[in-house]
Design an enzyme around this catalytic site. Structure first.
Site, mmCIF file in Angstrom:
data_model
loop_
_atom_site.group_PDB
_atom_site.id
_atom_site.type_symbol
_atom_site.label_atom_id
_atom_site.label_comp_id
_atom_site.label_asym_id
_atom_site.label_seq_id
_atom_site.Cartn_x
_atom_site.Cartn_y
_atom_site.Cartn_z
ATOM 1 N N CYS A 1 0.721 -21.657 46.866
ATOM 2 C CA CYS A 1 1.249 -21.293 45.538
ATOM 3 C C CYS A 1 1.337 -19.790 45.328
ATOM 4 O O CYS A 1 2.001 -19.334 44.397
ATOM 5 C CB CYS A 1 0.419 -21.935 44.434
ATOM 6 S SG CYS A 1 0.320 -23.722 44.567
ATOM 7 N N HIS B 1 2.042 -17.877 38.024
ATOM 8 C CA HIS B 1 2.250 -19.150 38.721
ATOM 9 C C HIS B 1 2.043 -20.275 37.718
ATOM 10 O O HIS B 1 1.068 -20.280 36.961
ATOM 11 C CB HIS B 1 1.253 -19.269 39.880
ATOM 12 C CG HIS B 1 1.211 -20.643 40.477
ATOM 13 N ND1 HIS B 1 2.353 -21.350 40.804
ATOM 14 C CD2 HIS B 1 0.158 -21.455 40.791
ATOM 15 C CE1 HIS B 1 2.006 -22.528 41.294
ATOM 16 N NE2 HIS B 1 0.690 -22.616 41.289
ATOM 17 N N ASN C 1 4.015 -28.078 38.532
ATOM 18 C CA ASN C 1 3.653 -27.018 39.483
ATOM 19 C C ASN C 1 4.576 -27.117 40.700
ATOM 20 O O ASN C 1 4.472 -28.064 41.485
ATOM 21 C CB ASN C 1 2.185 -27.200 39.884
ATOM 22 C CG ASN C 1 1.695 -26.149 40.862
ATOM 23 O OD1 ASN C 1 2.490 -25.390 41.417
ATOM 24 N ND2 ASN C 1 0.394 -26.120 41.076
#
Ligand code: ACO
Length: 339
Positions: free
Chosen positions: A129, A266, A296
Site C-alpha cells: 500500500c 492512503h 482500499n
C-alpha cells in the site's frame, strides 16, 4: 537553478462493476458468513468498492489511468522515457506490469495514429500500500539525476484476485483500481511547483501482520495465495509511522503541518486517516477521502484520490500537498509537493 520533478497531469480508472456493502452482505451470506453495512461503515468508512471482471488485469486499468494523465498533462506518449508501476497484483510473475503497460500504451497510441513509447526504462515497485509513495520517490530521484525527463508513475491493483471471500475480516476492505501521474523535470530555485521532499521506510520484522504468504514453485501455488491481516496490529502501527513520515517530509522542506493545503493519505480506513489528521492538528476538511467509494485499493489509492481531488477542483495549482502511505512489509512513507 536546480532540477525538480513536478506532477503535470493526473488520471485514474475504476472497473465498471461496483459492489456496495449490501452486495457484499448477499455475497457473504451465500457462503454462510454474516456482515452488515453498519459494521463495515462504522469500522472502516467503506460503503462501496469496484471489482474487475475476469480477464481484466492491473495493466488494463493502468492503461486507462495513464491515458487520462497524459491527456491532462498535454504530454504525447512519445515524450515518456520512464514508467514505474507500483503493484502487488501484477499481471504475471514476470515481465513487469510496467513493461506490459508500455506495450499496451504504444499499441493504443499507434491505433490513434500517434507515436508510441519504446526504449525508455519500465519497471515495477513492490511496497504494497506504500507502493505509490515509493514509486514517486524513485521517479523523482531518477529525474533529479537526469536519467529521465518525463515519467508515468502509476499505482494499479486488482486486489479482488487475492481476497479470501471466506474471511469476512479482510474481504470487505479492499477494491480494484488505478491512478497515474505524469511527472516531468522542471528547473527553479525551490519556489516553484514540484516535489519538495520524500521519506520512505520499511521494517521487515512485521511481515506476518499483513501478507499474502503463498508463492509459485514447480508449476504450482505453494502456501496460501490470499491476503492475511492482523487488523488491530496494522492499525496501531499505521497511525504512528504515518505521523513520523509526515513530520519528516515537513522538516526536510522547512514547513509546518499548518502550512498544508491538503493531505492525500492512503485510503485504507477512515479511522486511520482521522487519527493521522488529529496528530497533525489538521481539520478533516483538508484531508482527501475516497475510501467510502473505493475501499482500499492498495498502491492505487493515493493517485486515485489525488486525481479525483484535482478533477473535483479541490487540489489546485500552487497548493502544498502531502501524500502518505503505509502497507505490508511493513512499509511507509510520505511525499511533500507544491502542485
Ligand atoms: N462483519 C461483521 N463482523 C465482523 C466482520 C465483518 N466483516 N469482521 C470481523 N467481524 C467481527 C469479529 O469477528 C469480531 O467479533 P467477536 O468480537 O465476536 O470476536 C468483531 O467483529 C471485532 O473484530 P475486530 O477484528 O476486533 O474488529 P476491529 O474493531 O479491530 O476492526 C478492522 C477490524 C476494521 C480490520 C480494524 O482492525 C482496522 O481498521 N485495522 C486496520 C487495518 C486496515 O485498515 N487494513 C487495511 C490494509 S492495511 C493498509 O492498507 C495499511
Amino acid at each position: 537553478m536546480a532540477i525538480y520533478s513536478r506532477i503535470s497531469g493526473t488520471g485514474s480508472a475504476l472497473p465498471a462493476r461496483r459492489l456496495t456493502n449490501a452486495d457484499l452482505v448477499h455475497l457473504l451470506a451465500a457462503r454462510g458468513l454474516e456482515t452488515s453495512d453498519e459494521w463495515i461503515v462504522e469500522r472502516t468508512g467503506i460503503r462501496a468498492r469496484h471489482f474487475v471482471d475476469d480477464g481484466v488485469n492491473a495493466s488494463d486499468l493502468a492503461l486507462q489511468a495513464c491515458e487520462a494523465a497524459l491527456t491532462a498533462a498535454g504530454c504525447p506518449l512519445s515524450d515518456i522515457d520512464l514508467i514505474v508501476v507500483a503493484t502487488s497484483t501484477p499481471d504475471m510473475v514476470f515481465p513487469s506490469t510496467a513493461a506490459i503497460l508500455q506495450h499496451k500504451l504504444t499499441q493504443s497510441a499507434l491505433a490513434r495514429g500517434e507515436a508510441g513509447a519504446t526504449g525508455g526504462a519500465a519497471f515495477d515497485v513492490q511496497a504494497v500500500c506504500s507502493g505509490f509513495i515509493y514509486a514517486l520517490t524513485v521517479a523523482d530521484a531518477l529525474i533529479k539525476v537526469g536519467t529521465a525527463r518525463k515519467a508515468l508513475v502509476v499505482g494499479a491493483e486488482v486486489f479482488s484476485r487475492i481476497l479470501d471471500f471466506n474471511d469476512r475480516t479482510t474481504c470487505v476492505l479492499f477494491g480494484d483500481g488505478s491512478g497515474a501521474v505524469v511527472l516531468e523535470a522542471c528547473e527553479h530555485d525551490g519556489t516553484g511547483a514540484g516535489i519538495l521532499a520524500t521519506d520512505v521506510h520499511a521494517d521487515g520484522k512485521h511481515t506476518g501482520i499483513l501478507c499474502v504468504p503463498g508463492t509459485v514453485s514447480g508449476g504450482q501455488v505453494l502456501g496460501d495465495p490470499t491476503l492475511k491481516m492482523d487488523g488491530q496490529a496494522v492499525f496501531k502501527l499505521a497511525v504512528g509511522v504515518l505521523e513520523d513520515a509526515a513530520r519528516a517530509v515537513l522538516a526536510k522542506a522547512g514547513k509546518a503541518a499548518s502550512d498544508l493545503d491538503w493531505l492525500v493519505p492512503h485510503q485504507a480506513n477512515i479511522r486511520i486517516m482521522q487519527g493521522t489528521a488529529r496528530k497533525l492538528r489538521l481539520p478533516m476538511d483538508r484531508v482527501v477521502v475516497t475510501v467510502d467509494q473505493h475501499g482500499n485499493t492498495s498502491a492505487a489509492s493515493i493517485p486515485l484520490a489525488l486525481d479525483q481531488a484535482v478533477r473535483a477542483g479541490q487540489v489546485k495549482s500552487g497548493q502544498l500537498v502531502m501524500l502518505e502511505g503505509v502497507g505490508g512489509g511493513f512499509t511507509w512513507g510520505a511525499v511533500l509537493l507544491r502542485k
